[in-house]
Design a protein around this motif. Structure first.
Motif, PDB file in Angstrom:
ATOM      1  N   LEU A   1       0.817  -1.222   0.000  1.00  0.00           N
ATOM      2  CA  LEU A   1       0.000   0.000   0.000  1.00  0.00           C
ATOM      3  C   LEU A   1       0.850   1.272   0.000  1.00  0.00           C
ATOM      4  O   LEU A   1       0.400   2.327  -0.446  1.00  0.00           O
ATOM      5  N   ARG A   2       2.089   1.139   0.466  1.00  0.00           N
ATOM      6  CA  ARG A   2       2.975   2.316   0.481  1.00  0.00           C
ATOM      7  C   ARG A   2       3.347   2.779  -0.923  1.00  0.00           C
ATOM      8  O   ARG A   2       3.744   3.921  -1.109  1.00  0.00           O
ATOM      9  N   THR A   3       3.197   1.881  -1.917  1.00  0.00           N
ATOM     10  CA  THR A   3       3.466   2.301  -3.296  1.00  0.00           C
ATOM     11  C   THR A   3       2.387   3.271  -3.766  1.00  0.00           C
ATOM     12  O   THR A   3       2.612   4.069  -4.670  1.00  0.00           O
ATOM     13  N   HIS A   4       1.223   3.199  -3.124  1.00  0.00           N
ATOM     14  CA  HIS A   4       0.133   4.116  -3.465  1.00  0.00           C
ATOM     15  C   HIS A   4       0.122   5.361  -2.568  1.00  0.00           C
ATOM     16  O   HIS A   4      -0.090   6.476  -3.031  1.00  0.00           O
ATOM     17  N   THR A   5       0.367   5.142  -1.266  1.00  0.00           N
ATOM     18  CA  THR A   5       0.284   6.253  -0.307  1.00  0.00           C
ATOM     19  C   THR A   5       1.573   7.066  -0.228  1.00  0.00           C
ATOM     20  O   THR A   5       1.574   8.175   0.308  1.00  0.00           O
ATOM     21  N   LYS A   6       2.676   6.467  -0.747  1.00  0.00           N
ATOM     22  CA  LYS A   6       4.011   7.094  -0.684  1.00  0.00           C
ATOM     23  C   LYS A   6       4.505   7.259   0.754  1.00  0.00           C
ATOM     24  O   LYS A   6       5.411   8.042   1.029  1.00  0.00           O
ATOM     25  N   GLU A   7       3.899   6.485   1.676  1.00  0.00           N
ATOM     26  CA  GLU A   7       4.334   6.530   3.075  1.00  0.00           C
ATOM     27  C   GLU A   7       5.746   5.968   3.190  1.00  0.00           C
ATOM     28  O   GLU A   7       6.082   4.963   2.581  1.00  0.00           O
TER      29      GLU A   7
END
Length: 205
Positions: A165-171
């Motif tokens: 999901l970090r690939t989407h949220t850039k977290e």
């Protein structure tokens, strides 16, 4: 049909009487020690289906009883009652931690005894918790129950979905203590840290 209090079926062991023959048959198991219900995980047997259902929660971690004050959940109603009285009658013989449920103590004890009663049917790897075994089985079955809501990619572990999901949220929750550069993955941070911590293979001196 009229209902009556007539109880024509009586137990010849204890003389307790019942209105239905099938109920007497179930009652007789107390005396005969018949145990027709078997646990699919550990093969322990039980006289009554209700006891099997209660036992299964030690494997499945199902906790249908919840405290209306703190929302903590329990597998047994007796454990909820103990919790409401703030009781923890089950204590660990190794570290003295106390628990409100005997099943929780049983699971905890495996951290000391290294007991691993659950084994993978494919590779025979063993586990101390049934939840860990179920998670492992997905390696063999290729089951991927966790899906990304943005790109529909699926994953076998919830932790893998969280990382994806970090690939989407850039977290980027991992930060370098030296230069404060941030990273989405712990592995990327570890590689980066070598810039600061590892010596050069050749010295110019």
């Amino acid at each position: 049909m009229m209902h009556t209090n007539e109880k024509p079926y009586s137990c010849y062991h204890c003389k307790k009487a019942f209105s239905v023959s099938s109920v007497l048959k179930v009652h007789m198991r107390i005396h005969t020690n018949e145990k027709p219900y078997s646990c699919e995980y550990c093969k322990k047997t039980f006289s009554f289906n209700s006891n099997l259902k209660s036992h299964l929660r030690t494997h499945t971690n199902e906790k249908p009883y919840s405290c209306n004050q703190c929302n903590k959940t329990f597998s047994q109603s007796s454990s909820l009652k103990s919790h409401l009285r703030n009781e923890k009658p089950y204590s660990c013989q190794y570290c003295k931690m106390a628990f409100s449920e005997s099943s929780t103590l049983k699971k905890h004890l495996r951290t000391h005894t290294n007991e691993k009663p659950y084994s993978c049917e494919y590779c025979k790897k063993t586990f101390s918790q049934v939840a860990n075994m179920k998670m492992h089985l997905r390696i063999h079955t290729n089951e991927k129950p966790y899906s990304c809501g943005q790109c529909n990619k699926t994953f076998s572990q919830s932790s893998h979905l969280k990382i994806h999901l970090r690939t989407h949220t850039k977290e980027k929750p991992y930060s370098c203590e030296y230069c404060k550069t941030t990273f989405a993955h712990s592995s990327s941070l570890k590689k980066h840290l070598r810039i600061h911590t590892e010596e050069e293979p050749y010295s110019s001196h």
